[in-house]
Design a protein around this motif. Structure first.
Motif, PDB file in Angstrom:
ATOM      1  N   LEU A   2     -10.845   2.141 -19.479  1.00  8.51           N
ATOM      2  CA  LEU A   2     -10.345   1.334 -18.360  1.00  8.51           C
ATOM      3  C   LEU A   2     -10.339  -0.125 -18.801  1.00  8.51           C
ATOM      4  O   LEU A   2     -11.211  -0.913 -18.438  1.00  8.51           O
ATOM      5  CB  LEU A   2     -11.217   1.527 -17.112  1.00  8.51           C
ATOM      6  N   LYS A   3      -9.355  -0.475 -19.604  1.00 11.53           N
ATOM      7  CA  LYS A   3      -9.356  -1.786 -20.258  1.00 11.53           C
ATOM      8  C   LYS A   3      -9.241  -2.952 -19.279  1.00 11.53           C
ATOM      9  O   LYS A   3      -9.790  -4.025 -19.519  1.00 11.53           O
ATOM     10  CB  LYS A   3      -8.221  -1.846 -21.289  1.00 11.53           C
ATOM     11  N   HIS A   4      -8.519  -2.752 -18.193  1.00 15.25           N
ATOM     12  CA  HIS A   4      -8.334  -3.822 -17.209  1.00 15.25           C
ATOM     13  C   HIS A   4      -8.781  -3.314 -15.848  1.00 15.25           C
ATOM     14  O   HIS A   4      -8.238  -2.341 -15.327  1.00 15.25           O
ATOM     15  CB  HIS A   4      -6.861  -4.237 -17.165  1.00 15.25           C
ATOM     16  N   CYS A   5      -9.789  -3.964 -15.268  1.00 16.90           N
ATOM     17  CA  CYS A   5     -10.306  -3.538 -13.968  1.00 16.90           C
ATOM     18  C   CYS A   5     -10.275  -4.671 -12.950  1.00 16.90           C
ATOM     19  O   CYS A   5     -10.567  -5.823 -13.280  1.00 16.90           O
ATOM     20  CB  CYS A   5     -11.750  -3.039 -14.087  1.00 16.90           C
ATOM     21  N   VAL A   6      -9.934  -4.331 -11.735  1.00 20.85           N
ATOM     22  CA  VAL A   6     -10.112  -5.228 -10.601  1.00 20.85           C
ATOM     23  C   VAL A   6     -11.582  -5.152 -10.202  1.00 20.85           C
ATOM     24  O   VAL A   6     -12.143  -4.060 -10.072  1.00 20.85           O
ATOM     25  CB  VAL A   6      -9.212  -4.800  -9.418  1.00 20.85           C
ATOM     26  N   LEU A   7     -12.217  -6.310 -10.016  1.00 19.43           N
ATOM     27  CA  LEU A   7     -13.604  -6.354  -9.566  1.00 19.43           C
ATOM     28  C   LEU A   7     -13.630  -6.936  -8.156  1.00 19.43           C
ATOM     29  O   LEU A   7     -13.291  -8.099  -7.946  1.00 19.43           O
ATOM     30  CB  LEU A   7     -14.458  -7.209 -10.502  1.00 19.43           C
ATOM     31  N   LEU A  87      -7.249  -4.252  -2.075  1.00 16.89           N
ATOM     32  CA  LEU A  87      -7.799  -4.020  -3.413  1.00 16.89           C
ATOM     33  C   LEU A  87      -6.955  -2.997  -4.165  1.00 16.89           C
ATOM     34  O   LEU A  87      -6.656  -3.170  -5.355  1.00 16.89           O
ATOM     35  CB  LEU A  87      -9.248  -3.539  -3.321  1.00 16.89           C
ATOM     36  N   ALA A  88      -6.540  -1.939  -3.464  1.00 13.85           N
ATOM     37  CA  ALA A  88      -5.680  -0.929  -4.087  1.00 13.85           C
ATOM     38  C   ALA A  88      -4.333  -1.535  -4.457  1.00 13.85           C
ATOM     39  O   ALA A  88      -3.783  -1.258  -5.533  1.00 13.85           O
ATOM     40  CB  ALA A  88      -5.498   0.256  -3.140  1.00 13.85           C
ATOM     41  N   ALA A  89      -3.800  -2.391  -3.574  1.00 20.43           N
ATOM     42  CA  ALA A  89      -2.522  -3.039  -3.845  1.00 20.43           C
ATOM     43  C   ALA A  89      -2.631  -4.004  -5.017  1.00 20.43           C
ATOM     44  O   ALA A  89      -1.713  -4.114  -5.843  1.00 20.43           O
ATOM     45  CB  ALA A  89      -2.031  -3.779  -2.595  1.00 20.43           C
ATOM     46  N   ALA A  90      -3.765  -4.721  -5.102  1.00 16.32           N
ATOM     47  CA  ALA A  90      -3.978  -5.642  -6.220  1.00 16.32           C
ATOM     48  C   ALA A  90      -3.997  -4.889  -7.543  1.00 16.32           C
ATOM     49  O   ALA A  90      -3.423  -5.343  -8.539  1.00 16.32           O
ATOM     50  CB  ALA A  90      -5.289  -6.409  -6.028  1.00 16.32           C
ATOM     51  N   ALA A  91      -4.651  -3.732  -7.558  1.00 19.53           N
ATOM     52  CA  ALA A  91      -4.698  -2.926  -8.778  1.00 19.53           C
ATOM     53  C   ALA A  91      -3.303  -2.497  -9.202  1.00 19.53           C
ATOM     54  O   ALA A  91      -2.959  -2.521 -10.393  1.00 19.53           O
ATOM     55  CB  ALA A  91      -5.598  -1.709  -8.568  1.00 19.53           C
ATOM     56  N   ARG A  92      -2.472  -2.124  -8.226  1.00 15.89           N
ATOM     57  CA  ARG A  92      -1.095  -1.722  -8.548  1.00 15.89           C
ATOM     58  C   ARG A  92      -0.296  -2.903  -9.083  1.00 15.89           C
ATOM     59  O   ARG A  92       0.411  -2.787 -10.090  1.00 15.89           O
ATOM     60  CB  ARG A  92      -0.416  -1.132  -7.309  1.00 15.89           C
ATOM     61  N   LYS A  93      -0.389  -4.048  -8.393  1.00 15.46           N
ATOM     62  CA  LYS A  93       0.396  -5.219  -8.788  1.00 15.46           C
ATOM     63  C   LYS A  93       0.007  -5.716 -10.168  1.00 15.46           C
ATOM     64  O   LYS A  93       0.855  -6.154 -10.958  1.00 15.46           O
ATOM     65  CB  LYS A  93       0.218  -6.333  -7.759  1.00 15.46           C
ATOM     66  N   LEU A  94      -1.292  -5.673 -10.473  1.00 13.48           N
ATOM     67  CA  LEU A  94      -1.786  -6.180 -11.752  1.00 13.48           C
ATOM     68  C   LEU A  94      -1.742  -5.124 -12.860  1.00 13.48           C
ATOM     69  O   LEU A  94      -2.131  -5.391 -13.985  1.00 13.48           O
ATOM     70  CB  LEU A  94      -3.227  -6.668 -11.586  1.00 13.48           C
ATOM     71  N   ASN A  95      -1.285  -3.909 -12.511  1.00 19.01           N
ATOM     72  CA  ASN A  95      -1.273  -2.788 -13.464  1.00 19.01           C
ATOM     73  C   ASN A  95      -2.668  -2.537 -14.033  1.00 19.01           C
ATOM     74  O   ASN A  95      -2.834  -2.263 -15.230  1.00 19.01           O
ATOM     75  CB  ASN A  95      -0.282  -3.058 -14.607  1.00 19.01           C
ATOM     76  N   ALA A  96      -3.667  -2.664 -13.173  1.00 15.79           N
ATOM     77  CA  ALA A  96      -5.054  -2.447 -13.594  1.00 15.79           C
ATOM     78  C   ALA A  96      -5.317  -0.957 -13.803  1.00 15.79           C
ATOM     79  O   ALA A  96      -4.677  -0.100 -13.178  1.00 15.79           O
ATOM     80  CB  ALA A  96      -6.013  -3.022 -12.561  1.00 15.79           C
TER      81      ALA A  96
END
Length: 263
Positions: A2-7, A87-96
């Motif tokens: 999981l190289k890129h994670c939203v915290l 938070l879920a939307a941020a993960a999608r937008k940032l391709n996390a």
């Protein structure tokens, strides 16, 4: 992995507990970038600190601390709305690749009636979610990994994640809980999984335990002081994901050890 994670970041006093666990979790998951995300709940009365400028300043301080303490890239974002959805939307937008969040509430009754941000997040997120309990003990260097599996298709991604992490922690447990209503088909389904680990990973032990799945998984993880419990989310449709009462959700709610829920 999981190289890129939203915290997920909030203002609570308990949230600082996450600093104790991030170094181990980041190393285990192979995280290279963290996107600090705070959601202003627009449906609640605003506090003085809920203006974007104050929040950005707060996130910048956390960003500097993490950049000093961890060898990862850190950035931040502020969103407005319902926390779990944003938070879920941020993960999608940032391709996390995943989301990391602190669970501050173990109350089954309150979670069932009103929900909480983390449990709602596990229901709506399309990427893996790491749930860190606020009262979790910091994992020691030789803490084992743990995979909860029933051999079903929905647990395959959890198994793959577990096997990837065995390159960093080479010992652990594969646990199958046989519930009272399980039939012989369930045993036949899980046997190949247990055999695979027995033949492939000499330091991974298999366990079959009778009883309530969530209760037994949480108890076993606590007993063995696991670094991370990995479990697959049930449900292949949006409606199924929103159902309350799944084993994975119950484990995430009650666990005193970090949990990785794999879609």
């Amino acid at each position: 992995m999981l190289k890129h994670c939203v915290l997920s970041v909030d203002y609570s006093e308990k949230w600082d507990k996450i600093f104790d666990h991030l170094p181990g979790i980041i190393k285990l998951l192979g995280v290279e970038r963290l996107s600090l995300t705070h959601v202003v709940e627009t449906h609640n009365r605003k506090r003085l600190e809920d203006n974007d400028s104050a929040i950005a300043h707060h996130l910048e301080k956390i960003e500097k601390r993490l950049q000093t303490e961890l060898d990862v890239q850190v950035d931040h974002v502020v969103r407005h709305g319902f926390p779990a959805a944003e938070l879920a939307a941020a993960a999608r937008k940032l391709n996390a690749d995943g989301i990391i969040a602190l669970n501050r509430n173990h109350s089954a009754g309150r979670a069932a009636l009103f929900g909480n941000v983390v449990l709602n997040l596990t229901r709506v997120s399309s990427v893996p979610v790491v749930v860190i309990p606020a009262d979790a003990e910091q994992a020691v260097a030789d803490s084992p990994l743990m995979l909860a599996t029933d051999g079903s298709d929905s647990s395959r991604n959890a198994q793959r994640a577990f096997e990837k992490m065995l390159s960093r922690i080479d010992h652990g447990f594969v646990v199958w809980i046989k519930a009272d209503d399980d039939d012989d088909h369930d045993e036949e389904r899980v046997q190949p999984v247990l055999k695979h680990f027995a033949e492939t990973y000499p330091k991974v032990q298999s366990r079959r335990i009778m009883g309530d799945p969530a209760e037994k998984l949480v108890s076993f993880a606590e007993q063995e002081h696991v670094a991370l419990l990995i479990i697959g989310k049930r449900g292949n449709t949006p409606i199924a994901e929103l159902l309350v009462g799944s084993t994975a959700e119950a484990v995430a709610r009650a666990s005193h050890r970090p949990v990785l829920l794999m879609p």
